[in-house]
Design a protein around this motif. Structure first.
Motif, PDB file in Angstrom:
ATOM      1  N   VAL A   1       0.791  -1.123   0.268  1.00 24.74           N
ATOM      2  CA  VAL A   1      -0.052  -0.059   0.073  1.00 24.74           C
ATOM      3  C   VAL A   1       0.998   1.220  -0.020  1.00 24.74           C
ATOM      4  N   SER A   2       0.895   1.852  -1.202  1.00 26.20           N
ATOM      5  CA  SER A   2       2.075   2.888  -1.255  1.00 26.20           C
ATOM      6  C   SER A   2       1.155   4.106  -0.829  1.00 26.20           C
ATOM      7  N   SER A   3       1.888   4.791  -0.019  1.00 22.48           N
ATOM      8  CA  SER A   3       1.194   6.213   0.438  1.00 22.48           C
ATOM      9  C   SER A   3       1.279   7.292  -0.733  1.00 22.48           C
ATOM     10  N   THR A   4       2.573   6.934  -1.361  1.00 18.08           N
ATOM     11  CA  THR A   4       2.738   8.014  -2.499  1.00 18.08           C
ATOM     12  C   THR A   4       1.734   7.888  -3.582  1.00 18.08           C
ATOM     13  N   ASP A   5       1.417   6.746  -3.788  1.00 19.17           N
ATOM     14  CA  ASP A   5       0.437   6.515  -4.839  1.00 19.17           C
ATOM     15  C   ASP A   5      -0.944   7.059  -4.694  1.00 19.17           C
ATOM     16  N   ILE A   6      -1.181   6.449  -3.460  1.00 16.97           N
ATOM     17  CA  ILE A   6      -2.476   6.736  -3.036  1.00 16.97           C
ATOM     18  C   ILE A   6      -2.671   8.254  -3.054  1.00 16.97           C
ATOM     19  N   LEU A   7      -1.689   9.060  -2.304  1.00 16.64           N
ATOM     20  CA  LEU A   7      -1.857  10.456  -2.056  1.00 16.64           C
ATOM     21  C   LEU A   7      -2.228  11.359  -3.479  1.00 16.64           C
ATOM     22  N   ALA A   8      -1.398  10.388  -4.558  1.00 16.12           N
ATOM     23  CA  ALA A   8      -1.321  11.059  -5.973  1.00 16.12           C
ATOM     24  C   ALA A   8      -2.439  10.935  -6.441  1.00 16.12           C
TER      25      ALA A   8
END
Lengths: 241, 241
Positions: A212-219
């Motif tokens: 669960v990549s926080s970077t991808d989710i925020l993007a």
């Protein structure tokens, strides 16, 4: 499709992670020309005092610096604020205190993406873990956090220091994978990359469980809010409303 | 080493090119931690009116928009301004008219890197070529510009449109290489990548002659000026001095 909101980005923590976040915002945007992309105002400030040191009471005015940066982005025209650094979210109250526009939390968005799991592993900095921001949010969502032990956190801090110093090579990735797999061996059904340096060395193809990549989710959340595909109203601050 | 100057970046033209520029600034910075990196304020504005259309007199207030963005970056604390878009430099006079801090020209820096050649090929947009900014600067430096013909420029515009629409694949790279090699066959000893989209599909390994990447050159110059390794004083504006 034209973008509706201008996005303010509190960046530079770390520098490569901010560039990675921006690239993921572009990739998540349905665009056929420049004009379809999201307008972002980025304060790429690598000189924000060390967040983990500030959380651990070892000094630095990280919260005040971040609040000042956020206020300036709002004054420059940002309609919403995001921050591709998990640890710095320990200072979210300082930031929100000076804002009249919504702040979209990487923690909230990431935890929302974990709702389907009973137990998730959490890779994050010492400061982020000490602040309790992730395990509080996971607990509120009914998800059990599988935490690194002290030795694993020390190892993690060394790896992120290597990444921040420019080493995102395969050896760093292998060591990061070992830390993730240790959490899986203790019951994690997925692993949160709860630090934006992690996706610079670890990707989904390396793990047997969901990353669960926080970077991808925020993007993805940033694009959805900016284009009006998701409603920001429930996040709006009340102070000037 | 700590950064001295805060860099304002007029970005978003195109979006991927700006991210590429930022990544090259980070790579060009001698850094062991976040704090060693350069503080950048980026206005990533993909909604700046089309530069080529404005240059060709087909409308759009690109110059006024860029000047307003630059002024706001200065007000936010930028000590110098850069713009990783060659074509937009046709509006450099509009930008400099409102600035009290130096503007570092991608054209000047790139042409300075071509001084050793007698003749260089120039890959650039229709608007950039029509403005004459590159061939005037090359001529002043005693370097002959080998220019694309109309058919090649039309082909180039189609390729940059593909890149801006998200296609940076090998086929686009192959076609870009054909345009570069056509200039070499007409006497170019090197080829200027005079559009920041070009390095997204074409790199040095593909060419038999030097590829002069304006993105790389501006990134390296930005770091050198920001860290005080190169002197900006000769570029300083006089209006407020």
């Amino acid at each position: 499709m034209s973008a509706v909101l201008t996005v303010g980005v509190l960046g530079g923590m770390g520098p490569d992670a901010t560039v990675d976040f921006m690239a993921k915002v572009l990739a998540a945007t349905p665009a056929g020309s420049d004009q379809d992309h999201v307008h972002m105002l980025i304060d790429h400030n690598p000189h924000v005092p060390d967040r983990t040191r500030a959380i651990l009471g070892k000094g630095g005015e990280a919260g005040a610096v971040l609040a000042q940066m956020a206020k300036q982005l709002q004054q420059a025209g940002a309609d919403m604020i995001v921050m591709p650094c998990n640890t710095a979210h320990a200072f979210q109250p300082d930031i929100e205190a000076v804002l009249d526009v919504p702040f979209v939390s990487i923690i909230d968005e990431t935890v929302a993406a974990c709702a389907a799991f009973e137990a998730v592993g959490l890779l994050a900095t010492k400061g982020c873990l000490a602040s309790g921001i992730y395990d509080n949010a996971l607990s509120a969502a009914g998800v059990r956090a599988v935490m690194p032990d002290d030795a694993e956190t020390t190892a993690f801090m060394k790896l992120t220091a290597s990444i921040k110093a420019g080493d995102s090579g395969p050896e760093v990735g292998t060591r990061m994978l070992q830390l993730a797999n240790a959490l899986v061996s203790r019951g994690a059904q997925a692993v949160i990359a709860g630090c934006t340096e992690i996706p610079l060395v670890l990707d989904q193809s390396m793990l047997d469980v969901p990353l669960v990549s926080s970077t991808d989710i925020l993007a993805e959340a940033t694009v959805a809010y900016a284009l009006g595909q998701k409603d920001l109203n429930h996040k709006r601050q009340g102070s000037m409303a």
